[in-house]
Design an enzyme around this catalytic site. Structure first.
Site, PDB file in Angstrom:
ATOM      1  N   PRO A  86       0.855  -1.196   0.000  1.00 55.54           N
ATOM      2  CA  PRO A  86       0.000   0.000   0.000  1.00 55.54           C
ATOM      3  C   PRO A  86       0.887   1.241   0.000  1.00 55.54           C
ATOM      4  O   PRO A  86       1.890   1.289   0.716  1.00 55.54           O
ATOM      5  CB  PRO A  86      -0.787  -0.132   1.304  1.00 55.54           C
ATOM      6  CG  PRO A  86      -0.805  -1.600   1.576  1.00 55.54           C
ATOM      7  CD  PRO A  86       0.521  -2.112   1.080  1.00 55.54           C
ATOM      8  N   CYS A  87       0.529   2.219  -0.789  1.00 55.69           N
ATOM      9  CA  CYS A  87       1.483   3.293  -1.097  1.00 55.69           C
ATOM     10  C   CYS A  87       1.319   4.540  -0.251  1.00 55.69           C
ATOM     11  O   CYS A  87       2.120   5.451  -0.337  1.00 55.69           O
ATOM     12  CB  CYS A  87       1.355   3.666  -2.563  1.00 55.69           C
ATOM     13  SG  CYS A  87      -0.347   3.876  -3.074  1.00 55.69           S
TER      14      CYS A  87
END
Length: 353
Positions: A86-87
Site C-alpha cells: 500500500p502506497c
C-alpha cells in the site's frame, strides 16, 4: 519436502490478485499475508490456496523468519517475493532519509514499502516483483524509488522498472501500474512479454487485439447475479445516466458535445462521473471505493455486479470473495489484475532459469 523448482512468498496479498498471477505462471505461492481479515478469509475460501500458509497480521509485526521458515520447509531450488505495498502514506523516516539502512529496516515508524524491503533483504529471494501506483515515479515521490533501487542493488539484484498498462496483457481494462522487477540472475529480454495491442496494430506487431468488456462479462447479466447494490434507478442522476451513450461520460450531456438543454458543463466534473461502459471497448480502471455516481457503470444503466468487476480484473470465474459488498468492492479494486501480474512474474521467472 516438496523441492519445487521455484515458489513465491507473497506480501500484502489482498484478495490474491498477484498470488493468482503467480499460480498462473507456474510459481506456487507457499505463503500469503494480509492485515485485512476479509482478505485472509477470501484467500482461505479458494481452493488454489489449499497448500498455502496464510498469515493474518500487519507486516510490521511479522518477523522475516516466518517467511524464511516457509521456504526452508518447502526446499525449492529458487524462490521469489511478490507484493504490492500500500502506497500511502509514504514515509519520511526509515529508508528514505540518510544512509543508515539497517536502522531504516528496524524503524517502527517505517512504511510498508520499508517492510517489503526488510523482508527481501532478510530472506534474500532469487528475484522479486514489487507493484505500486504509477505516481511513485512523480518527482515528489522519486526518492522512494531511488532508495529502493539503491538498497536492492546493494544486495545483488539487477532491476527493471516497468510502467505497464493492463490492456497490453489481455486485461479488458485501462489500468496503469508501476512494477519494479528484480533478479539475481539476468533478464533474458528487454521487458515483460505483451500479448495484446490496439486492433489497428495487430498485423504489424503480431499480437491479439485488446479485450473488450463484453467478452468477459457474458453470463452475469441475469437475475441469478442480481445485487441490491447495483440499483441506480430513482437516484439523483439516474435519468441523466440513461442519456449517456455507452463508452462515454457526463460530457455527452454538455454544450461541448452539442447536447440540447445541457445540464452539465464540460470539465467541471470528475471525468468518471456518469462514466458508462461499452461492451465493444475495454473498461476504465475498476476502483476500490467508487463514489455514488462515479463509474464505470454497466451499459444497462446500473452499477457493476461484483462478479463483473472481478471478471474485468481477470480473476478466475467462480473465485470467492468474503466480507460485505463494500469490502468485496475494495478487495477487487485494490487487486493487481492476475493476467497483468502473470506477465511480470514470468519475466522474473525466466531470468532465474
Amino acid at each position: 519436502m516438496m523441492n519445487e523448482d521455484i515458489v513465491a512468498v507473497s506480501l500484502f496479498s489482498g484478495a490474491g490478485g498477484l498470488d493468482i498471477a503467480s499460480f498462473m505462471a507456474n510459481v506456487p505461492v507457499i505463503s500469503s499475508t494480509d492485515f485485512d481479515a476479509d482478505c485472509v478469509e477470501t484467500l482461505k475460501a479458494n481452493e488454489m490456496f489449499g497448500n498455502t500458509k496464510v498469515f493474518e497480521g500487519d507486516l510490521h509485526n511479522i518477523d522475516s523468519d516466518v517467511f524464511k521458515n516457509c521456504v526452508i520447509e518447502h526446499n525449492p531450488k529458487k524462490f521469489i517475493v511478490i507484493g504490492g505495498a500500500p502506497c500511502q502514506p509514504f514515509s519520511k523516516a526509515g529508508y528514505w532519509v540518510g544512509n543508515q539502512t539497517r536502522r531504516g529496516i528496524n524503524d517502527p515508524r517505517a512504511t510498508l514499502v520499508d517492510e517489503y524491503l526488510r523482508v527481501v533483504v532478510d530472506i534474500q529471494p532469487d528475484g522479486f516483483v514489487f507493484e505500486n501506483v504509477e505516481s511513485l515515479l512523480h518527482p515528489t515521490n522519486k526518492v522512494i524509488v531511488e532508495k529502493f533501487l539503491e538498497i536492492v542493488e546493494e544486495n545483488g539484484y539487477t532491476c527493471k522498472i516497468v510502467r505497464a498498462n493492463a490492456l497490453d496483457y489481455g486485461v479488458p481494462q485501462k489500468r496503469k501500474r508501476l512494477f519494479i522487477l528484480g533478479t539475481k540472475g539476468s533478464f533474458k529480454s528487454e521487458e515483460p512479454r505483451k500479448t495484446h495491442c490496439d486492433p489497428s496494430k495487430c498485423d504489424v506487431l503480431g499480437l491479439k487485439p485488446y479485450v473488450n468488456v463484453g467478452e468477459v462479462m457474458q453470463g452475469f447479466d441475469t437475475d441469478e447475479y442480481f445485487e441490491e447494490y447495483e440499483v441506480a434507478k430513482g437516484g439523483t442522476y439516474y435519468n441523466d445516466l440513461c442519456q449517456v451513450p455507452p463508452g462515454q461520460n457526463y460530457k455527452a450531456l454538455t454544450a461541448w458535445a452539442g447536447y440540447p438543454n445541457p445540464k452539465f458543463v464540460a470539465d467541471k466534473r470528475f471525468w468518471s462521473f456518469l462514466l458508462k461502459l461499452s461492451p465493444d471497448m475495454p473498461s476504465w480502471t475498476i476502483t476500490a471505493q467508487p463514489g455514488p455516481w462515479v463509474g464505470p457503470f454497466h451499459w444497462n444503466n446500473r452499477r457493476l455486479r461484483a462478479p463483473e468487476a472481478a471478471a474485468i480484473q481477470t480473476f478466475p470465474r467462480g473465485y470467492k470473495f468474503c466480507g460485505s459488498r463494500r469490502s468485496v468492492q475494495k478487495q477487487i479494486g485494490n487487486a493487481v489484475p492476475p493476467l497483468m501480474g502473470k506477465a511480470m512474474i514470468e519475466f522474473v521467472k525466466e531470468s532465474l532459469e
